[in-house]
Scaffold this motif. Structure first.
Motif, PDB file in Angstrom:
ATOM      1  N   ALA A  59       0.834  -1.204   0.000  1.00  0.00           N
ATOM      2  CA  ALA A  59       0.000   0.000   0.000  1.00  0.00           C
ATOM      3  C   ALA A  59       0.865   1.249   0.000  1.00  0.00           C
ATOM      4  O   ALA A  59       0.547   2.243  -0.685  1.00  0.00           O
ATOM      5  CB  ALA A  59      -0.926  -0.029   1.216  1.00  0.00           C
ATOM      6  N   ALA A  60       1.958   1.241   0.758  1.00  0.00           N
ATOM      7  CA  ALA A  60       2.845   2.400   0.775  1.00  0.00           C
ATOM      8  C   ALA A  60       3.464   2.639  -0.598  1.00  0.00           C
ATOM      9  O   ALA A  60       3.640   3.791  -1.019  1.00  0.00           O
ATOM     10  CB  ALA A  60       3.934   2.194   1.826  1.00  0.00           C
ATOM     11  N   LEU A  61       3.800   1.556  -1.298  1.00  0.00           N
ATOM     12  CA  LEU A  61       4.371   1.710  -2.636  1.00  0.00           C
ATOM     13  C   LEU A  61       3.360   2.340  -3.586  1.00  0.00           C
ATOM     14  O   LEU A  61       3.698   3.239  -4.378  1.00  0.00           O
ATOM     15  CB  LEU A  61       4.815   0.341  -3.143  1.00  0.00           C
ATOM     16  N   GLN A  62       2.109   1.888  -3.513  1.00  0.00           N
ATOM     17  CA  GLN A  62       1.076   2.481  -4.362  1.00  0.00           C
ATOM     18  C   GLN A  62       0.884   3.955  -4.033  1.00  0.00           C
ATOM     19  O   GLN A  62       0.758   4.804  -4.937  1.00  0.00           O
ATOM     20  CB  GLN A  62      -0.237   1.715  -4.189  1.00  0.00           C
ATOM     21  N   ALA A  63       0.854   4.266  -2.731  1.00  0.00           N
ATOM     22  CA  ALA A  63       0.690   5.670  -2.342  1.00  0.00           C
ATOM     23  C   ALA A  63       1.886   6.501  -2.798  1.00  0.00           C
ATOM     24  O   ALA A  63       1.739   7.666  -3.212  1.00  0.00           O
ATOM     25  CB  ALA A  63       0.503   5.764  -0.827  1.00  0.00           C
ATOM     26  N   GLU A  64       3.091   5.939  -2.713  1.00  0.00           N
ATOM     27  CA  GLU A  64       4.284   6.685  -3.126  1.00  0.00           C
ATOM     28  C   GLU A  64       4.254   7.001  -4.616  1.00  0.00           C
ATOM     29  O   GLU A  64       4.601   8.112  -5.055  1.00  0.00           O
ATOM     30  CB  GLU A  64       5.536   5.873  -2.785  1.00  0.00           C
ATOM     31  N   VAL A  65       3.816   6.022  -5.426  1.00  0.00           N
ATOM     32  CA  VAL A  65       3.731   6.264  -6.878  1.00  0.00           C
ATOM     33  C   VAL A  65       2.772   7.417  -7.165  1.00  0.00           C
ATOM     34  O   VAL A  65       3.072   8.347  -7.937  1.00  0.00           O
ATOM     35  CB  VAL A  65       3.285   4.980  -7.597  1.00  0.00           C
ATOM     36  N   THR A  66       1.605   7.398  -6.523  1.00  0.00           N
ATOM     37  CA  THR A  66       0.626   8.478  -6.729  1.00  0.00           C
ATOM     38  C   THR A  66       1.174   9.801  -6.238  1.00  0.00           C
ATOM     39  O   THR A  66       1.018  10.851  -6.894  1.00  0.00           O
ATOM     40  CB  THR A  66      -0.675   8.134  -6.004  1.00  0.00           C
ATOM     41  N   ALA A  67       1.824   9.800  -5.070  1.00  0.00           N
ATOM     42  CA  ALA A  67       2.355  11.045  -4.512  1.00  0.00           C
ATOM     43  C   ALA A  67       3.436  11.624  -5.421  1.00  0.00           C
ATOM     44  O   ALA A  67       3.497  12.851  -5.642  1.00  0.00           O
ATOM     45  CB  ALA A  67       2.896  10.790  -3.113  1.00  0.00           C
ATOM     46  N   ARG A  68       4.311  10.809  -5.944  1.00  0.00           N
ATOM     47  CA  ARG A  68       5.383  11.323  -6.800  1.00  0.00           C
ATOM     48  C   ARG A  68       4.823  11.837  -8.133  1.00  0.00           C
ATOM     49  O   ARG A  68       5.290  12.858  -8.659  1.00  0.00           O
ATOM     50  CB  ARG A  68       6.424  10.226  -7.032  1.00  0.00           C
ATOM     51  N   GLN A  69       3.847  11.142  -8.679  1.00  0.00           N
ATOM     52  CA  GLN A  69       3.253  11.647  -9.920  1.00  0.00           C
ATOM     53  C   GLN A  69       2.596  13.017  -9.694  1.00  0.00           C
ATOM     54  O   GLN A  69       2.778  13.956 -10.490  1.00  0.00           O
ATOM     55  CB  GLN A  69       2.223  10.644 -10.449  1.00  0.00           C
ATOM     56  N   THR A  70       1.845  13.124  -8.594  1.00  0.00           N
ATOM     57  CA  THR A  70       1.189  14.409  -8.298  1.00  0.00           C
ATOM     58  C   THR A  70       2.213  15.479  -7.977  1.00  0.00           C
ATOM     59  O   THR A  70       2.070  16.651  -8.380  1.00  0.00           O
ATOM     60  CB  THR A  70       0.216  14.224  -7.131  1.00  0.00           C
ATOM     61  N   ALA A  71       3.283  15.116  -7.227  1.00  0.00           N
ATOM     62  CA  ALA A  71       4.311  16.100  -6.896  1.00  0.00           C
ATOM     63  C   ALA A  71       5.015  16.604  -8.149  1.00  0.00           C
ATOM     64  O   ALA A  71       5.385  17.784  -8.245  1.00  0.00           O
ATOM     65  CB  ALA A  71       5.319  15.480  -5.927  1.00  0.00           C
ATOM     66  N   ASP A 112       3.802  22.951 -12.296  1.00  0.00           N
ATOM     67  CA  ASP A 112       2.646  23.858 -12.313  1.00  0.00           C
ATOM     68  C   ASP A 112       1.618  23.407 -13.336  1.00  0.00           C
ATOM     69  O   ASP A 112       0.970  24.238 -14.006  1.00  0.00           O
ATOM     70  CB  ASP A 112       3.106  25.291 -12.606  1.00  0.00           C
ATOM     71  N   GLU A 113       1.455  22.083 -13.469  1.00  0.00           N
ATOM     72  CA  GLU A 113       0.425  21.560 -14.344  1.00  0.00           C
ATOM     73  C   GLU A 113      -0.895  21.509 -13.587  1.00  0.00           C
ATOM     74  O   GLU A 113      -0.936  21.556 -12.357  1.00  0.00           O
ATOM     75  CB  GLU A 113       0.803  20.153 -14.831  1.00  0.00           C
TER      76      GLU A 113
END
Length: 481
Positions: free
Chosen positions: A39-51, A57-58
């Motif tokens: 679960a942490a890996l999935q959250a990290e992927v989403t967080a890095r994409q959003t970051a 500034d997209e």
């Protein structure tokens, strides 16, 4: 709980239960950790994409709140953006579920006024490297557990925070993305329930198998016990316990038990023969003595005093022999006095002047053994008595050293002992010459006593053929230490 089967079944069940519980807890712990890491890996992927999109500034699309809820906060904990539809959130720096108007801090204003050349090596308060504008922080992510409430349902989530700096205005924010732990909780719960259901079944199987195996293994033991009980009640020592033939500990126990029964049967039989023979041997001198005394009482002039004395002496000697055998059978340990065996032989011979057959002694001095003086003197006397009884003209007694042994050899020139009878003559109440009268012979205890005493002194007594053709008795005793 006196049954061995019950003890074995309970013991095996407890051991297996402890092992299964320990293994189950380890499996559950490992499964939970792996699912949380996933679960942490999935959250990290989403967080890095959003970051990354935040840094460039997209336009951010935070509408997938149910799958990967996102919250972006600045350094002051002010919420910059949040996924829509969230009713409550915990586990992140801010519990707000709506974007807030954020005022820049004094530190940020001062940083904006500084020359860009002075901020190349800047870092935050915890020593981590600040990301360049338009980049995501390369440092470690922030990982935490929390909850999110959507449509009134609250679920646990694994949050990962990733820092990024926006390229347009240099603003720094931390993107927190969450991954639900419902799958982890469901999987762990399913495994736990399966273990709770399977553990009792497994323990019942283990207990049943242990009971059956133990019962099968102890079956021969029960047969041995029943047979021993029957032997005890019947007093029939000729019976034997069944041997399973399995070549294991129980089979060896059965063989040892049968060997013990055989030895006990032989001992009891020997004791019975001893009592019968002793009674028979005692009956003759007692009856003879009684007859002579009754005749003397009725006719004093016919009283055979020498015969009565001879019967009394013979009775006294027989009683002394029986008493000595009883002490030897009881395990009486001999004394530990130092005895000159040559002197003992000479002393015994010196008391035999006037005997029908003379005795010649050949002995060196200082041949000492350790033991009971009276018992060893009895052995020497018995050997000399036997030799003089069967010799024709001469008896020779020799005492010599042979390594760590002192050897006494008594030889006669009689007929000797047949080879097939050389062990039998050491049995109690055995007389080879059946035609011999009791007065000329003996009760058949002398040689039996001699061998028993020799063995209990650590030596042995054997018989062979002498050079003159008669019997050669060889007594070996260890040298006194």
């Amino acid at each position: 709980m006196r049954s061995v089967r019950a003890k074995a079944a309970v013991g095996a069940t407890l051991v297996v239960a402890a092992a299964l519980i320990a293994a189950g807890l380890s499996v559950l712990s490992l499964l939970q950790k792996n699912l949380e890491d996933d679960a942490a890996l999935q959250a990290e992927v989403t967080a890095r994409q959003t970051a990354s999109r935040f840094a460039l500034d997209e336009k951010l699309d935070l509408s997938r709140a149910e799958e990967r809820p996102i919250q972006i906060v600045d350094g002051n904990g002010c919420v910059i953006a949040v996924s829509p539809g969230l009713e409550a959130i915990s586990g992140t720096p801010s519990a707000s579920v709506v974007p807030q108007r954020c005022e820049p801090s004094e530190d940020e204003d001062s940083e904006d006024s500084e020359d860009s050349s002075d901020s190349d090596d800047s870092s935050d308060g915890d020593g981590s490297e600040e990301p360049e504008p338009g980049q995501v922080a390369p440092g470690e992510e922030e990982v935490s557990n929390g909850t999110i409430t959507v449509d009134g349902d609250t679920e646990r989530y694994r949050f990962v925070g990733v820092r990024a700096t926006r390229d347009e205005d240099g603003a720094t924010g931390t993107v927190y993305a969450g991954a639900p732990l419902a799958t982890e909780e469901s999987a762990v719960g399913t495994v736990r329930d399966a273990m709770l259901v399977g553990l009792p079944v497994m323990l019942v199987i283990v207990a049943s198998v242990t009971w059956l195996v133990t019962s099968r293994a102890l079956g021969p033991v029960e047969g041995i016990r029943r047979e021993m009980e029957a032997i005890t009640h019947s007093e029939d020592l000729s019976r034997r316990v069944p041997e399973p033939g399995s070549r294991d500990e129980i089979d060896r126990l059965a063989r040892t038990t049968n060997e013990t029964l055989a030895a006990l049967e032989a001992s009891v039989e020997r004791q019975r023969r001893f009592v019968a023979d002793a009674s028979h041997e005692l009956r003759s001198p007692i009856a003879s003595l009684r007859t002579q005394l009754e005749v003397g009482a009725a006719h004093p002039e016919l009283l055979d005093v020498p015969g009565a004395v001879e019967d009394t002496v013979r009775l006294q000697q027989l009683a002394a022999d029986l008493l000595l055998l009883a002490r030897l059978d009881a395990g009486e340990r001999p004394a530990s006095a130092r005895i000159d065996l040559g002197a003992t032989v000479r002393e015994e011979v010196s008391q035999r002047y006037g005997d029908r057959v003379p005795v010649t002694v050949e002995s060196a001095a200082g041949l000492e053994v350790s033991g009971s003086r009276s018992q060893l003197a009895r052995v020497v006397g018995n050997l000399l008595d036997n030799a003089q009884r069967h010799a024709r003209d001469e008896v020779t007694a020799t005492v010599r050293a042979d390594g760590g042994w002192i050897v006494v050899e008594v030889a006669d020139d009689g007929d000797g002992v047949p080879e097939d009878e050389r062990e039998r003559i050491f049995e109690r109440f055995v007389r080879l010459d059946d035609a011999r009268t009791r007065d000329d012979g003996g009760a058949g205890l002398g040689l039996a006593i001699a061998r028993d005493v020799a063995v209990r002194h650590g030596g042995d007594l054997t018989v062979g053929r002498a050079a003159a053709g008669g019997a050669l008795f060889r007594l070996r005793l260890p040298v006194a230490s």
